[in-house]
Design a protein around this motif. Structure first.
Motif, PDB file in Angstrom:
ATOM      1  N   ILE A  19      11.184 -67.151  48.585  1.00 19.19           N
ATOM      2  CA  ILE A  19      10.982 -67.080  47.643  1.00 19.19           C
ATOM      3  C   ILE A  19      12.138 -67.310  46.631  1.00 19.19           C
ATOM      4  CG2 ILE A  19      13.617 -65.350  48.299  1.00 19.19           C
ATOM      5  CD1 ILE A  19      12.732 -62.783  47.232  1.00 19.19           C
ATOM      6  N   ALA A  25      15.540 -63.865  42.014  1.00 18.67           N
ATOM      7  CA  ALA A  25      14.802 -62.854  42.125  1.00 18.67           C
ATOM      8  C   ALA A  25      16.080 -61.513  42.761  1.00 18.67           C
ATOM      9  CB  ALA A  25      13.663 -62.800  43.474  1.00 18.67           C
ATOM     10  N   LYS A  26      15.247 -60.539  43.032  1.00 12.19           N
ATOM     11  CA  LYS A  26      16.295 -59.614  43.098  1.00 12.19           C
ATOM     12  C   LYS A  26      16.274 -58.611  44.189  1.00 12.19           C
ATOM     13  CE  LYS A  26      17.649 -58.407  38.701  1.00 12.19           C
ATOM     14  NZ  LYS A  26      18.131 -59.696  38.106  1.00 12.19           N
ATOM     15  N   ARG A  63      14.917 -56.402  45.720  1.00 12.31           N
ATOM     16  CA  ARG A  63      13.577 -55.574  45.690  1.00 12.31           C
ATOM     17  C   ARG A  63      12.766 -56.691  45.889  1.00 12.31           C
ATOM     18  NH1 ARG A  63      14.286 -55.413  39.641  1.00 12.31           N
ATOM     19  NH2 ARG A  63      15.320 -53.428  39.808  1.00 12.31           N
ATOM     20  N   ASP A  64      12.943 -57.143  45.274  1.00  8.33           N
ATOM     21  CA  ASP A  64      11.150 -58.499  45.386  1.00  8.33           C
ATOM     22  C   ASP A  64      11.701 -58.686  46.705  1.00  8.33           C
ATOM     23  OD1 ASP A  64      11.334 -58.866  42.390  1.00  8.33           O
ATOM     24  OD2 ASP A  64      12.678 -59.492  42.353  1.00  8.33           O
ATOM     25  N   ARG A 101      10.288 -56.229  48.848  1.00  7.98           N
ATOM     26  CA  ARG A 101       9.177 -56.180  48.882  1.00  7.98           C
ATOM     27  C   ARG A 101       8.163 -57.302  49.716  1.00  7.98           C
ATOM     28  NH1 ARG A 101       7.764 -57.222  43.616  1.00  7.98           N
ATOM     29  NH2 ARG A 101       9.422 -55.530  43.174  1.00  7.98           N
TER      30      ARG A 101
END
Lengths: 449, 449
Positions: free
Chosen positions: A146, A150-151, A153-154, A157
């Motif tokens: 990642i 990124a957040k 939520r990413d 996911r």
């Protein structure tokens, strides 16, 4: 709890000999982990092994091969025709290909490479730029990556896309825009976090990092001691090459200790129990030849004293005892030092301490057993001089052997010879020659006058 | 990346000899994992080890002890006074106490027990109801447990309470109301779930389970092959006793392979490099004594042929060659079979195949080396008959040794003798006696007429 059956290799091997059980066997194997299938396949003679292996699902076929010892899987490859080999490599990922590289015929390997896409080929090239014993070659791409920006939520996911059978995936690997590794994000840390938060707040950058150029043994130790389930493997610029998981670390630790054990008998860790007779004979021949040199050196030492032996046959009868006691004392010291070297516990600071200790132990045991052997010899041959000769010879040989048992492996490690492999040959040469020379030499001096 | 320094034992040991570096050393050790501290402490002579260990933080003191080999830590215990021992056990958890049980003086152990609360004492009793080599004894209580009826929010709350240095905690262990184990809940599975949902929807009940009565080696194999970071250990009613983590599994695999290696030289896996001379001498004496019996049996065999030896001294010179070639061939077969037994790959179904293979390999190598030795002997002694005698003796001894190398370990395993420990002694007795008997016997027959 579907698969909570301890692995029963005995039953599996029995079934592999019985054609009526073929279906039953295939069903049972499909429930096992690939490592377990690999161990079971290795326990079968080649004929049963090949037919059982062919009955596996293609994914299991590849997975089992990657866990098998080199010789054992090579004996499967040798039974496959061109079409079978081609269809096998079609299903391979880059890491399988790297693992099986050396055993695939060149044209099959080329065929497999020709089917790789651009990114896979880049991976292959990067991995092969590292040596066979370096972590960079085995860095595993089965990981979740990642971006640093990124957040939460990413990240969530990504975790939710994990396959059900994914192993050791409790963290994401974080990289910056240039591909440099920046830390881990643990699933447990994301729980209960608001989904719009940046992951930067929960990055763990305390985790050790494995460098691509580290030896696989060292990398495996780092992973196994870290308490993490997988660590990042990075190149010399800090770019993420892949990961080294605790599963692979454990496999490496196992292989490395197993090879140390096998080397003491001049065997290779990859040796197949059921290798063809001619192949095994050729491999073993070398070791017998090396040891023959040792044996002739010992015989040559005895030959120096032919005249003495002709006169006093008792010396010929007793001489193996002197050599044998030295051999045992020496190999105990050797084994202890080899383990210490493998754990990197033998440091220059303590060489003298270890030597003094070995000599002390050998001195005490030399005195004890020299005395016992002298007494037994007196009882047997009723000759005071022989009894003194053998007592002295045993003491000297045990002490010399212990000295050699410390010095030889430390020296070998220094000049990059594997002490587990070569140590015992050199030690035996020394203990035999010293034993025979001291015993027969003392005998000549004290008994012939 | 605070602690990304590969372990440098050499430097640590050097510092331990230098009082000026004491503070620096303590600082450096505090950065290491307990396993690493343990390995470094083992690499120090007892004096340095004790002073270094005393400088550690009390938590690290205990953690390092639990990772050390028994003899190595015992040599620390012996240097501690009553007050130091008491204050040490005050900080111990039940699992530390179980690990150190055998080395603590009885009164210190009693003192430690008297300080346990009700639930800890119950844990201790349950653990000690299992044998020393059973998983139930070592089931680890450092785990997160949740009730089957809990909600996602409860699970998340539990995960968020995890200490920062907690290892291998990516799943919760689910139990029903009666304490029976019901599966795992993975942190990754909880991500993105609504907090009011029952955890039952995400329970993983596919994970294998380790039974308390299983041998530690078997449990460790199950964990290491499962792909999970920790598995539940349950009693015979399915109640959760604790967990076995991949970290402990790896440690067990390591110990078990290391002990196999050490046993081949009659050493104990727990042996301390720096044990006191007298202590080590006593331990080694036993092994030398056992091997002395073997040596006397061999000498006795030679003694049968005194008359022959008196007449043909060349036989005395050459006889160690015959024994040695048999010894090498036998120990190669023995080592291969011992590994196979350890991996449970030797099944009754394949005993005959293995034996046939070993005899085939031995036959080929016997012919090859028998011929080579015969030729060399001819060159040396210029005597056709001696050359035929030694050639035949080598062939016979290599074949007999290979036979023994298969049969002995399989038989020992069956009657519960450790083949790694006892195999080589018995094998040497056989190869020596056979070698001397066949060679000198043939010599008597063919040379004395």
């Amino acid at each position: 709890m579907a698969e909570n059956q301890p692995l029963d290799i005995e039953e599996i091997v029995r079934d592999s000999f019985n054609e009526d059980e073929a279906e039953h066997l295939t069903g049972k194997l499909s429930q096992l982990e690939p490592e377990e299938i690999a161990i079971a396949l290795e326990a079968m003679p080649v004929e049963q092994r090949v037919s059982t292996w062919l009955s596996l699902h293609p994914d299991d076929q590849i997975a089992a091969l990657t866990y098998m010892r080199v010789d054992a899987r090579d004996n499967i490859f040798k039974q496959l025709d061109e079409a079978q080999l081609r269809s096998l490599v079609e299903g391979m990922e880059v890491d399988d290909l790297i693992e099986l590289l050396d055993e695939l015929p060149q044209r099959i390997y080329d065929y497999a490479c020709s089917r790789l896409d651009e990114s896979q080929r880049r991976w292959l090239d990067t991995a092969l730029a590292y040596d066979e014993d370096q972590c960079g070659r085995y860095a595993d791409h089965d990981m979740l990556i990642i971006n640093k920006n990124a957040k939460v939520r990413d990240a969530i996911r990504l975790f939710r896309q994990l396959a059900e059978d994914a192993e050791y995936h409790d963290a994401l690997f974080v990289v910056d825009r240039t591909g440099r590794y920046a830390g881990l994000v643990h699933a447990t840390q994301l729980l209960g976090l608001a989904s719009h938060l940046p992951i930067e707040t929960v990055i763990d950058n305390e985790a050790p990092v494995v460098e691509g150029e580290m030896e696989l043994d060292q990398g495996s130790d780092i992973v196994s001691r870290s308490g993490y389930t997988a660590l990042a493997v990075v190149d010399d610029e800090g770019k993420l090459l892949g990961r080294l998981s605790i599963g692979e670390a454990l496999e490496n630790v196992r292989r490395s200790l197993e090879s140390q054990f096998m080397h003491t008998a001049g065997l290779d860790e990859e040796e197949d129990l059921f290798a063809p007779v001619f192949y095994s004979a050729r491999r073993r021949a070398l070791w017998l030849g090396v040891n023959l040199i040792t044996a002739f050196l010992a015989a040559n030492t005895i030959g120096l004293f032919e005249a003495t032996l002709a006169e006093i046959v008792a010396l010929a009868v007793l001489m193996p005892i002197v050599a044998s006691m030295g051999g045992i004392a020496g190999s105990q010291t050797l084994t202890l030092i080899i383990r210490g070297l493998a754990l990197e516990q033998i440091t220059p600071q303590t060489h003298m301490t270890l030597l003094r200790k070995a000599l002390g132990v050998a001195g005490l045991n030399g005195l004890l057993w020299g005395l016992v052997i002298a007494v037994l010899t007196y009882v047997w041959f009723d000759n005071w001089v022989i009894c003194i000769v053998i007592g002295l010879a045993v003491i000297i040989n045990i002490v010399v052997s212990a000295f050699a048992g410390v010095i030889i492996p430390i020296w070998m490690k220094k000049v990059n010879i594997d002490p587990a492999l070569a140590g015992s040959v050199v030690l035996t040469a020394i203990t035999d020659m010293t034993g025979f020379f001291v015993f027969l030499g003392l005998g000549s001096l004290l008994l012939l006058t």
